[in-house]
Design an enzyme around this catalytic site. Structure first.
Site, PDB file in Angstrom:
ATOM      1  N   ASP A   1       0.861  -1.190   0.000  1.00 27.28           N
ATOM      2  CA  ASP A   1       0.000   0.000   0.000  1.00 27.28           C
ATOM      3  C   ASP A   1       0.891   1.233   0.000  1.00 27.28           C
ATOM      4  O   ASP A   1       2.124   1.123  -0.062  1.00 27.28           O
ATOM      5  CB  ASP A   1      -0.960  -0.013   1.203  1.00 27.28           C
ATOM      6  CG  ASP A   1      -2.296   0.656   0.851  1.00 27.28           C
ATOM      7  OD1 ASP A   1      -2.270   1.834   0.447  1.00 27.28           O
ATOM      8  OD2 ASP A   1      -3.347   0.010   0.972  1.00 27.28           O
TER       9      ASP A   1
ATOM     10  N   HIS B   1      -2.881   3.164  -4.517  1.00 33.21           N
ATOM     11  CA  HIS B   1      -2.305   2.676  -3.256  1.00 33.21           C
ATOM     12  C   HIS B   1      -0.893   2.158  -3.486  1.00 33.21           C
ATOM     13  O   HIS B   1      -0.526   1.083  -3.021  1.00 33.21           O
ATOM     14  CB  HIS B   1      -3.196   1.587  -2.655  1.00 33.21           C
ATOM     15  CG  HIS B   1      -4.466   2.122  -2.038  1.00 33.21           C
ATOM     16  ND1 HIS B   1      -4.474   2.871  -0.888  1.00 33.21           N
ATOM     17  CD2 HIS B   1      -5.754   2.015  -2.424  1.00 33.21           C
ATOM     18  CE1 HIS B   1      -5.741   3.200  -0.571  1.00 33.21           C
ATOM     19  NE2 HIS B   1      -6.536   2.699  -1.504  1.00 33.21           N
TER      20      HIS B   1
ATOM     21  N   GLU C   1      -9.832   2.522  -5.390  1.00 34.23           N
ATOM     22  CA  GLU C   1      -9.453   3.869  -4.958  1.00 34.23           C
ATOM     23  C   GLU C   1      -8.206   4.397  -5.654  1.00 34.23           C
ATOM     24  O   GLU C   1      -7.203   4.701  -5.008  1.00 34.23           O
ATOM     25  CB  GLU C   1      -9.233   3.875  -3.439  1.00 34.23           C
ATOM     26  CG  GLU C   1     -10.482   3.510  -2.650  1.00 34.23           C
ATOM     27  CD  GLU C   1     -10.262   3.522  -1.143  1.00 34.23           C
ATOM     28  OE1 GLU C   1     -11.190   3.931  -0.431  1.00 34.23           O
ATOM     29  OE2 GLU C   1      -9.189   3.110  -0.667  1.00 34.23           O
TER      30      GLU C   1
HETATM   31  C1  ACM Z   1     -11.117  -0.777   0.454  1.00 33.15           C
HETATM   32  O1  ACM Z   1     -11.617  -0.748   1.576  1.00 33.15           O
HETATM   33  N1  ACM Z   1     -10.603   0.312  -0.083  1.00 33.15           N
HETATM   34  C2  ACM Z   1     -11.095  -1.988  -0.321  1.00 33.15           C
END
Ligand code: ACM
Length: 548
Positions: A181, A252, A322
């Protein structure tokens, strides 16, 4: 019998009779497929009781008898089992080796909380016995999982092995490891040593949620060597737990960009000046949509596939959630790429990444799984979806014929707080109590039967931004994981009809098991003083969660 998760059927002896074991009981393991379970029982139950559990003398049956028999349960599925306890001891029969292992876990619960100890309690007079009766059992779902975020806060290897034991004790069988991440890269990649050498470490961490003004100035980091991963995978496999690796892309990814600046959007940001992110949230520093980045991640995934063989996990998770688009919007190179590829703007670039690895994994006999954003670009038939933004993504995916793992945020995100009130440590999100989790239903009622068959199961997700160590992790995960385990294993009635009082009564015994295991769960009466984090800001949301 106070079993958790509740078995399909348990018929106790009417007279309450018990089979007394000891002082030196024997263990008979039939020839095929029972060896690892016999070894596990000798090690675990042996440690707790002091027994050697030798094979019985020739011609005698043995006090505990292990067998694998495809007809063990009359069709309750490959992980099902039967236990019969009577005057001649305990017979455990699994439909498969996995079923036999779950039988052994049930046997341990039947022996009582002290069967979870690592050494026998001293003193004479300790006896062990099992209640006469028959248990016939098998799971509702084949995917009964937990995701652990080891990127935001690292769980060292021994903690992962312990977590695998805790999953197995609850008959859960998938550990999804969120390995990369913005805040850290946690798996050694031999061809790219900076991923862990640089990407595995950060100078400090925000202490609390994003709005908190506090910082923990202790450097944080760590990673699993490839041998650590092999050990984790093998340890899990012995316990019939599959480990699913997650390598996030294209968002991420700041830790990777900090390690290899050429992975980032170098025409809009000085990626050479980036470090591993110290804050929480969603970093704008995403991967550049170049062929070189694809080749880089193919190289990473080649090593990942070698570490996680298809027999262990056909699935490889590529994240896909995201991904902010600001850098791609601003980048002349990314805009040229959009035109060259003929994709639909920045969203098209994100699906271009996902589709590339979808094909790449399929060509290698593997299956892609990703967060539900991956649906946005169309998927290869074998790809599967982790439905986190509510049920909608999973519903759409299942109706389109994709396999789905349900993990809706407002139902089974274990980082969300479990009670109201000022004492919850760094409270996040809406209240999701033990009872709320017990009433979680993985299959939305409106799914067609064909689509419902694509729901592989469910997993509880544990994000660790505000969870700095093992004790905090235990607090967020337990006791709610016990309720979750019952939801995915047992065939409970609809959410409103579930007998929560019965579950709570059985939890009285289960808390004793967790105590002996050293699990730092949230006590029913609220956090202990040392479990609180006074003055550390969270982000509690008020009212009932949105119904999504
Ligand atoms: C997530 O909670 N962004 C998968």
């Amino acid at each position: 019998m106070d079993l958790i998760p509740a078995p399909r059927t348990a018929v106790p002896d009417e007279g309450g009779r018990r089979f007394a074991l000891g002082p030196a009981p024997t263990l008979a393991a039939a020839a095929d497929g029972t060896g690892p379970v016999a070894r596990w029982l000798r090690r675990e139950i042996g440690a707790a009781t002091g027994w050697d559990l030798p094979a019985p003398a020739p011609g005698t049956p043995g006090d505990v008898r292990l067998r694998v028999d495809p007809d063990a349960t009359g069709g309750l599925g490959p992980e099902s089992y039967r236990i019969e306890v009577g005057p001649d001891g305990a017979g455990l029969t699994g439909q498969t080796a996995a079923g036999l292992f779950w039988a052994a876990q049930t046997l341990r619960q039947l022996l009582g909380p002290d069967a979870y100890r690592r050494a026998p309690l001293p003193g004479p007079g300790r006896t062990w016995s099992l209640p006469y009766g028959t248990v016939v059992d098998g799971p509702r779902f084949g995917w009964r999982g937990m995701m652990l975020d080891v990127a935001r806060h690292f769980t060292p290897k021994d903690g992962v092995l312990r977590q695998i034991d805790l999953l197995a004790a609850h008959k859960l069988n998938v550990l999804h490891l969120h390995l990369t991440d913005d805040q850290g890269w946690r798996i050694e990649i031999r061809s790219r040593p900076r991923l862990t050498g640089v990407g595995g470490w950060r100078a400090r961490s925000r202490w609390g949620h994003r709005a908190s003004p506090l910082w923990n100035e202790t450097p944080h980091g760590g990673f699993y060597t490839q041998d650590d991963i092999r050990e984790i995978v093998a340890y899990a496999a012995e316990r019939h737990v599959r480990v699913v690796p997650e390598i996030e892309l294209p968002g991420h990814s700041q830790a990777a960009v900090a390690a290899y600046p050429e992975l980032g959007n170098t025409d809009v940001v000085d990626t050479a000046a980036l470090g591993v992110w110290e804050d929480w949230g969603i970093s704008e520093n995403v991967l550049a949509p170049t062929e070189a980045v694809l080749r880089f991640y193919e190289g990473v995934l080649e090593e990942v596939l070698e570490l996680f063989p298809a027999e262990v996990s056909p699935f490889v998770h590529i994240g896909g959630d995201e991904c902010p688009k600001a850098q791609w919007k601003a980048s002349a190179a990314a805009q040229a790429r959009i035109r060259e590829l003929g994709v639909d703007g920045e969203d098209g670039l994100q699906s271009w990444f996902v589709r590339h690895f979808d094909r790449w994994l399929a060509d290698r006999g593997r299956r892609l799984i990703g967060w539900d954003e991956i649906l946005e670009g169309g998927l290869a038939p074998g790809a599967a979806v982790s439905s986190w933004r509510g049920y909608a993504g999973g519903t759409a995916a299942a109706e389109a014929g994709h396999d789905v793992v349900m993990c809706p945020e407002q139902q089974v995100y274990l980082d969300h707080r479990q009670a109201d009130g000022p004492d919850e440590p760094v409270p996040i999100g809406y209240v999701r109590s033990l009872e709320d989790v017990y009433r979680f239903e993985p299959v939305p009622p409106k799914l067609s039967p064909e689509a419902a068959a694509h729901v592989l199961g469910a997993q509880a997700n544990m994000w660790t931004e505000v969870v700095e160590d093992r004790s905090r992790l235990d607090y967020q995960v337990f006791p709610r994981l016990a309720a979750f385990a019952e939801v995915v294993w047992s065939r409970l009635p609809g959410p409103a009809e579930r007998d929560y009082a019965d579950f709570e009564a059985r939890m009285t015994s289960h808390y004793r098991r967790l105590d002996v295991l050293g699990v730092d769960y949230r006590p029913p009466g609220g956090p202990l003083a040392r479990q609180r984090r006074p003055g550390v800001l969270g982000r509690p949301l008020e009212g009932p969660p949105p119904n999504v």
